[in-house]
Design a protein around this motif. Sequence first.
Motif, PDB file in Angstrom:
ATOM      1  N   GLY A 157       0.817  -1.204   0.000  1.00 46.11           N
ATOM      2  CA  GLY A 157       0.000   0.000   0.000  1.00 46.11           C
ATOM      3  C   GLY A 157       0.854   1.259   0.000  1.00 46.11           C
ATOM      4  O   GLY A 157       0.526   2.244  -0.680  1.00 46.11           O
ATOM      5  N   PHE A 158       1.954   1.234   0.740  1.00 49.02           N
ATOM      6  CA  PHE A 158       2.850   2.394   0.745  1.00 49.02           C
ATOM      7  C   PHE A 158       3.476   2.603  -0.626  1.00 49.02           C
ATOM      8  O   PHE A 158       3.565   3.728  -1.119  1.00 49.02           O
ATOM      9  CB  PHE A 158       3.946   2.195   1.795  1.00 49.02           C
ATOM     10  CG  PHE A 158       4.879   3.359   1.924  1.00 49.02           C
ATOM     11  CD1 PHE A 158       4.518   4.469   2.660  1.00 49.02           C
ATOM     12  CD2 PHE A 158       6.117   3.346   1.294  1.00 49.02           C
ATOM     13  CE1 PHE A 158       5.378   5.559   2.781  1.00 49.02           C
ATOM     14  CE2 PHE A 158       6.977   4.425   1.395  1.00 49.02           C
ATOM     15  CZ  PHE A 158       6.606   5.538   2.144  1.00 49.02           C
ATOM     16  N   PHE A 159       3.895   1.500  -1.258  1.00 49.06           N
ATOM     17  CA  PHE A 159       4.490   1.582  -2.590  1.00 49.06           C
ATOM     18  C   PHE A 159       3.489   2.136  -3.604  1.00 49.06           C
ATOM     19  O   PHE A 159       3.776   3.101  -4.322  1.00 49.06           O
ATOM     20  CB  PHE A 159       4.963   0.183  -3.000  1.00 49.06           C
ATOM     21  CG  PHE A 159       5.363   0.058  -4.445  1.00 49.06           C
ATOM     22  CD1 PHE A 159       6.573   0.564  -4.903  1.00 49.06           C
ATOM     23  CD2 PHE A 159       4.529  -0.581  -5.359  1.00 49.06           C
ATOM     24  CE1 PHE A 159       6.940   0.453  -6.234  1.00 49.06           C
ATOM     25  CE2 PHE A 159       4.884  -0.705  -6.690  1.00 49.06           C
ATOM     26  CZ  PHE A 159       6.094  -0.193  -7.127  1.00 49.06           C
ATOM     27  N   LEU A 160       2.305   1.537  -3.649  1.00 49.72           N
ATOM     28  CA  LEU A 160       1.295   2.002  -4.600  1.00 49.72           C
ATOM     29  C   LEU A 160       0.795   3.402  -4.261  1.00 49.72           C
ATOM     30  O   LEU A 160       0.470   4.178  -5.161  1.00 49.72           O
ATOM     31  CB  LEU A 160       0.121   1.022  -4.620  1.00 49.72           C
ATOM     32  CG  LEU A 160       0.427  -0.375  -5.174  1.00 49.72           C
ATOM     33  CD1 LEU A 160      -0.801  -1.274  -5.049  1.00 49.72           C
ATOM     34  CD2 LEU A 160       0.881  -0.299  -6.623  1.00 49.72           C
ATOM     35  N   GLY A 161       0.771   3.724  -2.968  1.00 51.97           N
ATOM     36  CA  GLY A 161       0.328   5.046  -2.559  1.00 51.97           C
ATOM     37  C   GLY A 161       1.270   6.150  -2.987  1.00 51.97           C
ATOM     38  O   GLY A 161       0.889   7.331  -2.999  1.00 51.97           O
ATOM     39  N   ASN A 162       2.494   5.792  -3.336  1.00 52.13           N
ATOM     40  CA  ASN A 162       3.443   6.761  -3.872  1.00 52.13           C
ATOM     41  C   ASN A 162       3.494   6.723  -5.396  1.00 52.13           C
ATOM     42  O   ASN A 162       3.483   7.768  -6.054  1.00 52.13           O
ATOM     43  CB  ASN A 162       4.839   6.497  -3.306  1.00 52.13           C
ATOM     44  CG  ASN A 162       5.005   6.988  -1.883  1.00 52.13           C
ATOM     45  OD1 ASN A 162       5.338   8.131  -1.640  1.00 52.13           O
ATOM     46  ND2 ASN A 162       4.737   6.099  -0.931  1.00 52.13           N
ATOM     47  N   VAL A 163       3.542   5.518  -5.960  1.00 52.88           N
ATOM     48  CA  VAL A 163       3.728   5.384  -7.404  1.00 52.88           C
ATOM     49  C   VAL A 163       2.472   5.787  -8.184  1.00 52.88           C
ATOM     50  O   VAL A 163       2.554   6.497  -9.193  1.00 52.88           O
ATOM     51  CB  VAL A 163       4.143   3.941  -7.764  1.00 52.88           C
ATOM     52  CG1 VAL A 163       4.130   3.730  -9.275  1.00 52.88           C
ATOM     53  CG2 VAL A 163       5.523   3.643  -7.213  1.00 52.88           C
ATOM     54  N   LEU A 164       1.303   5.344  -7.732  1.00 54.24           N
ATOM     55  CA  LEU A 164       0.085   5.610  -8.501  1.00 54.24           C
ATOM     56  C   LEU A 164      -0.310   7.088  -8.511  1.00 54.24           C
ATOM     57  O   LEU A 164      -0.641   7.626  -9.580  1.00 54.24           O
ATOM     58  CB  LEU A 164      -1.057   4.736  -7.990  1.00 54.24           C
ATOM     59  CG  LEU A 164      -0.848   3.230  -8.167  1.00 54.24           C
ATOM     60  CD1 LEU A 164      -2.084   2.466  -7.700  1.00 54.24           C
ATOM     61  CD2 LEU A 164      -0.517   2.879  -9.612  1.00 54.24           C
ATOM     62  N   PRO A 165      -0.290   7.789  -7.374  1.00 55.74           N
ATOM     63  CA  PRO A 165      -0.556   9.231  -7.461  1.00 55.74           C
ATOM     64  C   PRO A 165       0.464   9.970  -8.318  1.00 55.74           C
ATOM     65  O   PRO A 165       0.104  10.900  -9.051  1.00 55.74           O
ATOM     66  CB  PRO A 165      -0.487   9.686  -5.997  1.00 55.74           C
ATOM     67  CG  PRO A 165      -0.825   8.469  -5.214  1.00 55.74           C
ATOM     68  CD  PRO A 165      -0.215   7.332  -5.977  1.00 55.74           C
ATOM     69  N   MET A 166       1.733   9.570  -8.223  1.00 56.35           N
ATOM     70  CA  MET A 166       2.751  10.181  -9.074  1.00 56.35           C
ATOM     71  C   MET A 166       2.422   9.966 -10.544  1.00 56.35           C
ATOM     72  O   MET A 166       2.527  10.889 -11.371  1.00 56.35           O
ATOM     73  CB  MET A 166       4.124   9.582  -8.761  1.00 56.35           C
ATOM     74  CG  MET A 166       5.242  10.025  -9.688  1.00 56.35           C
ATOM     75  SD  MET A 166       6.795   9.154  -9.356  1.00 56.35           S
ATOM     76  CE  MET A 166       6.362   7.475  -9.863  1.00 56.35           C
TER      77      MET A 166
END
Length: 224
Positions: A157-166
Motif C-alpha cells: 500500500g505504501f508503494f502504490l500510494g506513492n507510485v500511482l498518485p505520481m
Amino acid sequence: MTHRATLQTPAPATCGARWGATAAGLVARAGRHATPAHQAAAGALALALLALPAARHALEASMWRHMLLQAPLWMLAGALLLAGLGSSARARVARWNAYGITGLWAAALVLALLMVPRVLDLALVSPAVETTKCGALALAGAALRLSWRPAGLVVQGFFLGNVLPMTAVVGQLYIDSPTRVCNAYLLGDQERLGHWLVGVAALLAVAWLAQVAWRMVMRDSAAA
C-alpha cells in the motif's frame, strides 16, 4: 543502433502491435503453465525480441507505446527471467530486501525516472541511455517479482500510494501542458498518454483495493 522517432512519419501501429503481441504472448504462456526453467527461457527470448532494432523503433515511435507497452514488456520479461535464479542467490538477495522494501524502492525509482520527458528523448538518440533504460526496466520487473509477496499489504500500500498518485499527476501534466514536453512526440500523442496514465493509475488502485477487500472477507469467513 541509434534511431530517432520522427514527427511526420511514425512507425505503423500494426508493426508495434505485432512485436508487442509476440513478446506479450511469450509472457502470458510462460506465466500460465511453465517450470522456472521454461519461464526463464521465455523471459530471455522476450528480451531478445524487444532488443531488436525493428521492435524498439516500432514501440518507441509513439509516446504511449514507449511508456505503456515497451516499458511493461521489459519489466515482465525481467520478472520471467528471474525464475532462473537459484535458491542460494535468492537467499542472498533476501538479506538486503527485507519485507521487499529495497526492491520496491528501486522499482519506484526506475518508474519515476522513466516519466521524465528528457529521459524519453535521450533514449531515442543515445544508445547508452537506451541500453540503460531497458536494463533498468528488466531489473525493476525482477525486483517487483522478488519483493511483492514479502512486502505484505502494508508495504504494498505504501508503494502504490506513492507510485500511482505520481503516475496520475504526471498524466494530468501531460494532458494540461500547452506545449510538447518531449521533442520527439506530437502534442496529441502526449495528451493520449496522459489520459492513459491517469486511467491506468486509477484502475490499478481499484484492483489492489478490491484484492485487499476480498482477502479481508475471506479471512473473516475463515475465522467465523
